[in-house]
Design a protein around this motif. Structure first.
Motif, PDB file in Angstrom:
ATOM      1  N   ASP A   1      13.194   5.584   5.213  1.00 28.81           N
ATOM      2  CA  ASP A   1      12.382   4.538   4.581  1.00 28.81           C
ATOM      3  C   ASP A   1      12.976   3.189   4.982  1.00 28.81           C
ATOM      4  OD1 ASP A   1      10.874   2.891   2.970  1.00 28.81           O
ATOM      5  OD2 ASP A   1      11.516   3.786   1.071  1.00 28.81           O
ATOM      6  N   VAL A   2      12.277   2.475   5.872  1.00 33.78           N
ATOM      7  CA  VAL A   2      12.771   1.200   6.400  1.00 33.78           C
ATOM      8  C   VAL A   2      12.401   0.075   5.436  1.00 33.78           C
ATOM      9  CG1 VAL A   2      12.661  -0.445   8.310  1.00 33.78           C
ATOM     10  CG2 VAL A   2      12.583   2.012   8.778  1.00 33.78           C
ATOM     11  N   GLY A   3      13.415  -0.621   4.917  1.00 33.74           N
ATOM     12  CA  GLY A   3      13.175  -1.650   3.912  1.00 33.74           C
ATOM     13  C   GLY A   3      12.879  -1.006   2.576  1.00 33.74           C
ATOM     14  N   SER A   4      13.753  -0.117   2.147  1.00 38.52           N
ATOM     15  CA  SER A   4      13.489   0.743   0.988  1.00 38.52           C
ATOM     16  C   SER A   4      13.571   0.017  -0.346  1.00 38.52           C
ATOM     17  CB  SER A   4      14.462   1.925   0.984  1.00 38.52           C
ATOM     18  OG  SER A   4      15.799   1.478   1.132  1.00 38.52           O
TER      19      SER A   4
ATOM     20  N   LEU B   1       9.452   8.729  -4.321  1.00 41.10           N
ATOM     21  CA  LEU B   1       8.208   9.492  -4.181  1.00 41.10           C
ATOM     22  C   LEU B   1       8.285  10.418  -2.976  1.00 41.10           C
ATOM     23  CD1 LEU B   1       5.495   6.797  -5.026  1.00 41.10           C
ATOM     24  CD2 LEU B   1       6.691   8.385  -6.551  1.00 41.10           C
ATOM     25  N   ALA B   2       8.914   9.951  -1.896  1.00 42.46           N
ATOM     26  CA  ALA B   2       9.093  10.802  -0.714  1.00 42.46           C
ATOM     27  C   ALA B   2       9.965  12.007  -1.050  1.00 42.46           C
ATOM     28  CB  ALA B   2       9.713   9.989   0.421  1.00 42.46           C
ATOM     29  N   ALA B   3      11.015  11.789  -1.839  1.00 44.28           N
ATOM     30  CA  ALA B   3      11.905  12.885  -2.226  1.00 44.28           C
ATOM     31  C   ALA B   3      11.158  13.960  -2.986  1.00 44.28           C
ATOM     32  CB  ALA B   3      13.062  12.339  -3.063  1.00 44.28           C
ATOM     33  N   ARG B   4      10.228  13.543  -3.813  1.00 47.81           N
ATOM     34  CA  ARG B   4       9.414  14.516  -4.561  1.00 47.81           C
ATOM     35  C   ARG B   4       8.586  15.365  -3.606  1.00 47.81           C
ATOM     36  NH1 ARG B   4       5.765  13.496  -9.893  1.00 47.81           N
ATOM     37  NH2 ARG B   4       4.381  15.269  -9.668  1.00 47.81           N
ATOM     38  N   GLN B   5       8.076  14.749  -2.533  1.00 49.12           N
ATOM     39  CA  GLN B   5       7.231  15.488  -1.592  1.00 49.12           C
ATOM     40  C   GLN B   5       8.040  16.404  -0.675  1.00 49.12           C
ATOM     41  OE1 GLN B   5       4.088  13.302   0.413  1.00 49.12           O
ATOM     42  NE2 GLN B   5       4.061  11.752  -1.193  1.00 49.12           N
TER      43      GLN B   5
ATOM     44  N   VAL C   1      18.464  12.217  -1.628  1.00 54.52           N
ATOM     45  CA  VAL C   1      18.174  10.821  -1.303  1.00 54.52           C
ATOM     46  C   VAL C   1      19.475  10.044  -1.150  1.00 54.52           C
ATOM     47  CG1 VAL C   1      16.994   8.712  -2.020  1.00 54.52           C
ATOM     48  CG2 VAL C   1      16.023  10.925  -2.607  1.00 54.52           C
ATOM     49  N   GLU C   2      19.543   9.245  -0.094  1.00 54.07           N
ATOM     50  CA  GLU C   2      20.713   8.399   0.150  1.00 54.07           C
ATOM     51  C   GLU C   2      20.228   7.016   0.568  1.00 54.07           C
ATOM     52  OE1 GLU C   2      24.332   8.002   3.447  1.00 54.07           O
ATOM     53  OE2 GLU C   2      23.051   9.788   3.427  1.00 54.07           O
ATOM     54  N   PHE C   3      20.916   5.986   0.107  1.00 57.20           N
ATOM     55  CA  PHE C   3      20.562   4.616   0.482  1.00 57.20           C
ATOM     56  C   PHE C   3      21.704   3.983   1.262  1.00 57.20           C
ATOM     57  CE2 PHE C   3      17.889   5.694  -3.085  1.00 57.20           C
ATOM     58  CZ  PHE C   3      16.648   5.293  -2.623  1.00 57.20           C
ATOM     59  N   ARG C   4      21.334   3.318   2.372  1.00 52.14           N
ATOM     60  CA  ARG C   4      22.319   2.707   3.257  1.00 52.14           C
ATOM     61  C   ARG C   4      21.982   1.234   3.462  1.00 52.14           C
ATOM     62  NH1 ARG C   4      22.226   7.442   7.973  1.00 52.14           N
ATOM     63  NH2 ARG C   4      22.822   9.177   6.566  1.00 52.14           N
TER      64      ARG C   4
ATOM     65  N   ALA D   1       0.870  -1.184   0.000  1.00 51.41           N
ATOM     66  CA  ALA D   1       0.000   0.000   0.000  1.00 51.41           C
ATOM     67  C   ALA D   1       0.903   1.228   0.000  1.00 51.41           C
ATOM     68  CB  ALA D   1      -0.935   0.013   1.213  1.00 51.41           C
ATOM     69  N   ASP D   2       0.305   2.394  -0.089  1.00 49.30           N
ATOM     70  CA  ASP D   2       1.048   3.653  -0.085  1.00 49.30           C
ATOM     71  C   ASP D   2       1.165   4.159   1.351  1.00 49.30           C
ATOM     72  OD1 ASP D   2       2.041   6.214  -0.308  1.00 49.30           O
ATOM     73  OD2 ASP D   2       0.544   6.909  -1.750  1.00 49.30           O
ATOM     74  N   PRO D   3       2.362   4.165   1.950  1.00 48.79           N
ATOM     75  CA  PRO D   3       2.491   4.616   3.337  1.00 48.79           C
ATOM     76  C   PRO D   3       2.203   6.102   3.533  1.00 48.79           C
ATOM     77  CG  PRO D   3       4.654   4.211   2.387  1.00 48.79           C
ATOM     78  CD  PRO D   3       3.651   3.712   1.387  1.00 48.79           C
ATOM     79  N   CYS D   4       2.105   6.846   2.448  1.00 48.04           N
ATOM     80  CA  CYS D   4       1.800   8.281   2.550  1.00 48.04           C
ATOM     81  C   CYS D   4       0.387   8.602   2.089  1.00 48.04           C
ATOM     82  CB  CYS D   4       2.821   9.087   1.748  1.00 48.04           C
ATOM     83  SG  CYS D   4       4.502   8.952   2.388  1.00 48.04           S
TER      84      CYS D   4
END
Length: 203
Positions: free
Chosen positions: A83-86, A94-98, A130-133, A67-70
């Motif tokens: 974002d946990v489990g990105s 999508l979050a970055a856009r917002q 945006v960064e991914f770890r 589902a959409d969390p936002c």
């Protein structure tokens, strides 16, 4: 936090099985899985068509959320998001856009192939915020109180130690921050044997 004997399945074994599945989703998203993926799934889950259409295939093809969390609360400009489990980064993009260029999004995933794919796509899209770890939901590589919002999509149900995950989410959230997650819940009792069947957790 639950101790190992209290957990229904071995968290390390479960983690390896989940990681193996999502390694395949990253590498070959067009193959058949026991769950849906990609643009068709995003459309069925109610994501805005124009927003999804603006993303390249590599940003959407490995999406496997629930589902959409936002959907119930949009993110605000300037917010800092974890974002946990990105996965391959779909919800993070999508979050970055917002949140816009003044915001920050940190995606955390335990599958190296997903992190590599998401990082490459972020560079392709020019999303410097945006960064991914690489990391675990039970041990997030994020400083205390950093996030305004934590999002997650279809990940908590795949974690054996949900108490540890929720403790970590609380740790990285600032006071008054938001947890916005989408996940699967079962409203009927599950037999004890099924609860301890690790193949049912992943399948």
């Amino acid at each position: 936090m639950a101790t190992a004997p209290d957990l229904l399945v071995d968290p390390v074994v479960l983690r390896e099985q989940v990681r193996d599945t999502y390694r395949q989703v990253a590498a070959d998203p067009s193959r058949r899985f026991h769950f849906s993926t990609g643009r068709d799934l995003a459309r069925r889950l109610g994501y805005a068509d124009d927003v999804v259409a603006a993303l390249p295939d590599r940003a959407v093809e490995s999406f496997a959320g629930v589902a959409d969390p936002c959907a119930l609360r949009a993110l605000s400009a300037g917010e800092r998001v974890v974002d946990v489990g990105s996965g391959a980064g779909f919800d993070s993009f999508l979050a970055a856009r917002q949140v816009g260029p003044q915001g920050r999004v940190v995606g955390v995933d335990m599958t190296p192939e997903m992190v590599d794919k998401a990082t490459a796509t972020a560079a392709e899209l020019g999303l410097a915020q945006v960064e991914f770890r690489l990391g675990l939901a039970e041990d997030l590589p994020v400083e205390d109180g950093w996030a305004d919002v934590v999002i997650s999509n279809g990940v908590l149900n795949l974690c054996a130690d949900k108490g540890a995950v929720l403790s970590e989410i609380r740790r990285v959230l600032r006071p008054g921050g938001w947890l916005q997650f989408a996940d699967i819940a079962n409203g009927r009792p599950v037999p004890e044997g099924a609860l301890r069947d690790i193949d049912l957790w992943t399948g």
